[in-house]
Design a protein around this motif. Structure first.
Motif, PDB file in Angstrom:
ATOM      1  N   GLU A 164      -9.554  14.361 -11.872  1.00 13.33           N
ATOM      2  CA  GLU A 164      -9.662  15.750 -11.417  1.00 13.33           C
ATOM      3  C   GLU A 164      -9.967  15.776  -9.928  1.00 13.33           C
ATOM      4  N   GLY A 165      -9.128  15.094  -9.156  1.00  9.35           N
ATOM      5  CA  GLY A 165      -9.340  15.013  -7.722  1.00  9.35           C
ATOM      6  C   GLY A 165     -10.161  13.785  -7.352  1.00  9.35           C
ATOM      7  N   THR A 166     -10.165  13.478  -6.061  1.00 12.62           N
ATOM      8  CA  THR A 166     -10.918  12.346  -5.537  1.00 12.62           C
ATOM      9  C   THR A 166     -12.109  12.860  -4.749  1.00 12.62           C
ATOM     10  N   LEU A 276      -6.782   6.725  -7.049  1.00  7.38           N
ATOM     11  CA  LEU A 276      -7.548   7.503  -6.075  1.00  7.38           C
ATOM     12  C   LEU A 276      -6.628   8.189  -5.072  1.00  7.38           C
ATOM     13  N   MET A 277      -5.619   7.469  -4.603  1.00 10.95           N
ATOM     14  CA  MET A 277      -4.720   8.035  -3.599  1.00 10.95           C
ATOM     15  C   MET A 277      -3.885   9.168  -4.175  1.00 10.95           C
ATOM     16  N   THR A 278      -3.330   8.984  -5.369  1.00 13.03           N
ATOM     17  CA  THR A 278      -2.504  10.042  -5.945  1.00 13.03           C
ATOM     18  C   THR A 278      -3.330  11.275  -6.277  1.00 13.03           C
ATOM     19  N   ALA A 283      -0.032   8.569  -2.066  1.00 11.01           N
ATOM     20  CA  ALA A 283       0.907   7.858  -2.936  1.00 11.01           C
ATOM     21  C   ALA A 283       0.674   6.361  -2.818  1.00 11.01           C
ATOM     22  N   ALA A 284       1.244   5.613  -3.760  1.00  7.66           N
ATOM     23  CA  ALA A 284       1.146   4.158  -3.751  1.00  7.66           C
ATOM     24  C   ALA A 284       2.372   3.578  -4.426  1.00  7.66           C
ATOM     25  N   SER A 309      -0.760   8.004   3.149  1.00  9.49           N
ATOM     26  CA  SER A 309      -0.108   9.295   3.372  1.00  9.49           C
ATOM     27  C   SER A 309       1.250   9.330   2.682  1.00  9.49           C
ATOM     28  N   LYS A 310       1.471  10.376   1.911  1.00  9.78           N
ATOM     29  CA  LYS A 310       2.612  10.406   0.994  1.00  9.78           C
ATOM     30  C   LYS A 310       3.955  10.248   1.697  1.00  9.78           C
TER      31      LYS A 310
END
Length: 341
Positions: A164-166, A276-278, A283-284, A309-310
């Motif tokens: 639910e978010g980072t 965590l990034m998504t 993105a990863a 950064s995506k």
């Protein structure tokens, strides 16, 4: 200003749900271990020869004294949580903790351990999965219930997602409590900063050579803007910086022996950071597919990793997938360039 504690944040999220309560217990235990590890890191040489090499893993990576200490502290802390299975970078096989547990946890007890004796930020990375049998740690990253890392630097921080978010919690040293400092962090989609170990340029495959070459050409090149380069050699420190101000991190596979499939571990390094990034609108990728879509085949499986950064992560993926992005247009990294592999 009154800030929410980690305990209050997790208690409200968990409510009366038994599975969530178990996740809360595991995260709390990991946080307690992390605070204790941060005290050792802060003591430096006063705590002993923490950077002393005490052995090597089967793949040749060295194990430092603090690696082993942190591993033991994490395992002892998780004994108080409903964790059935624990997979660690420091152990060849997963460890059964509580056969009746509902969770599987994968952990890198001390990421960045080459920096232990140089006063550079290090950390602890973790991934929490539902326990579904002896192979529970081999689930795709998209199955993660929670993930995060603890950061031991000028500040001790916990970066956490439960899907639910980072969020970022920072240790209040006066009370020994982790307090919510940044809620629902968003990684800027655009960036002019990338992190890669440029000393390996001669070993890179064409997509990475051309991506970095285009960045190095700056405003005069195809990117039309200047880029800054960063490299800390501590992934948690790089990830924290990217969460705060954007950027892209690259640890590709390359031509060196043992590096063909990258060097970072999928289950307890790439997957939690990718989650965590998504969750922070980043993105990863491994260059060809999202990290969270990869089905692991072994506990210590390695993988190329690009995250941040995506728009920049997507660009790196295009360099791998689209021949138009592999043209020899970067003289420095071109077929006859100075840094040609």
């Amino acid at each position: 200003m009154t800030r929410t504690s980690l305990q209050d944040h997790l208690s409200r999220w968990a409510g009366a749900d038994p599975l969530r309560q178990g996740i809360e217990s595991a995260i709390t235990s990991l946080a307690e271990a992390g605070i204790a590890i941060s005290e050792l890191v802060a003591a430096g040489a006063l705590a002993g020869e923490l950077a002393a090499v005490r052995g090597h893993h089967q793949d040749g990576d060295s194990q430092k004294e603090l690696d082993a200490i942190a591993d033991r502290m994490v395992a002892e802390a998780l004994a108080n949580a409903p964790v059935a299975l624990l997979g660690s970078e420091e152990a060849e096989e997963a460890l059964v903790l509580d056969p009746a547990g509902t969770l599987a946890v994968a952990v890198d007890p001390l990421d960045g351990s080459s920096n232990i004796d140089t006063n550079v930020t290090v950390g602890t990375i973790f991934s929490i999965l539902p326990y579904n049998g002896p192979h529970a740690l081999l689930q795709k990253g998209s199955a993660q219930l929670a993930a995060g890392f603890l950061l031991y630097g000028p500040q001790t921080a916990l970066v956490l997602t439960v899907g639910e978010g980072t969020h970022i919690f920072v240790l209040d040293r006066d009370t020994g409590t982790l307090l919510l400092a940044k809620e629902r962090v968003v990684v800027p989609a655009e960036t002019a900063e990338y992190a890669i170990n440029g000393s390996n340029a001669r070993h890179w495959e064409a997509p990475i050579r051309h991506y970095v070459g285009d960045c190095l050409e700056g405003a005069e090149g195809p990117r039309g803007k200047d880029f800054n380069t960063r490299w800390i050699a501590s992934m948690v420190a790089e990830a924290f910086r990217i969460l705060i101000r954007g950027g892209v991190y690259l640890y590709p596979g390359d031509a060196r022996k043992g590096y063909t499939h990258g060097r970072l571990r999928l289950i307890y390094e790439a997957n939690p950071v990718a989650f965590l990034m998504t969750q922070a609108d980043g993105a990863a990728t491994d260059g060809t597919q999202p990290i969270l879509d990869i089905v692991p085949s072994s506990l210590h499986q390695r993988v190329p990793l690009v995250f941040g950064s995506k728009s920049e992560v997507e660009r790196v993926a295009r360099y791998h997938q689209d021949p138009l992005h592999r043209s020899e247009r970067s003289p420095l990294f071109g077929r006859r360039g100075l840094l040609r592999a």
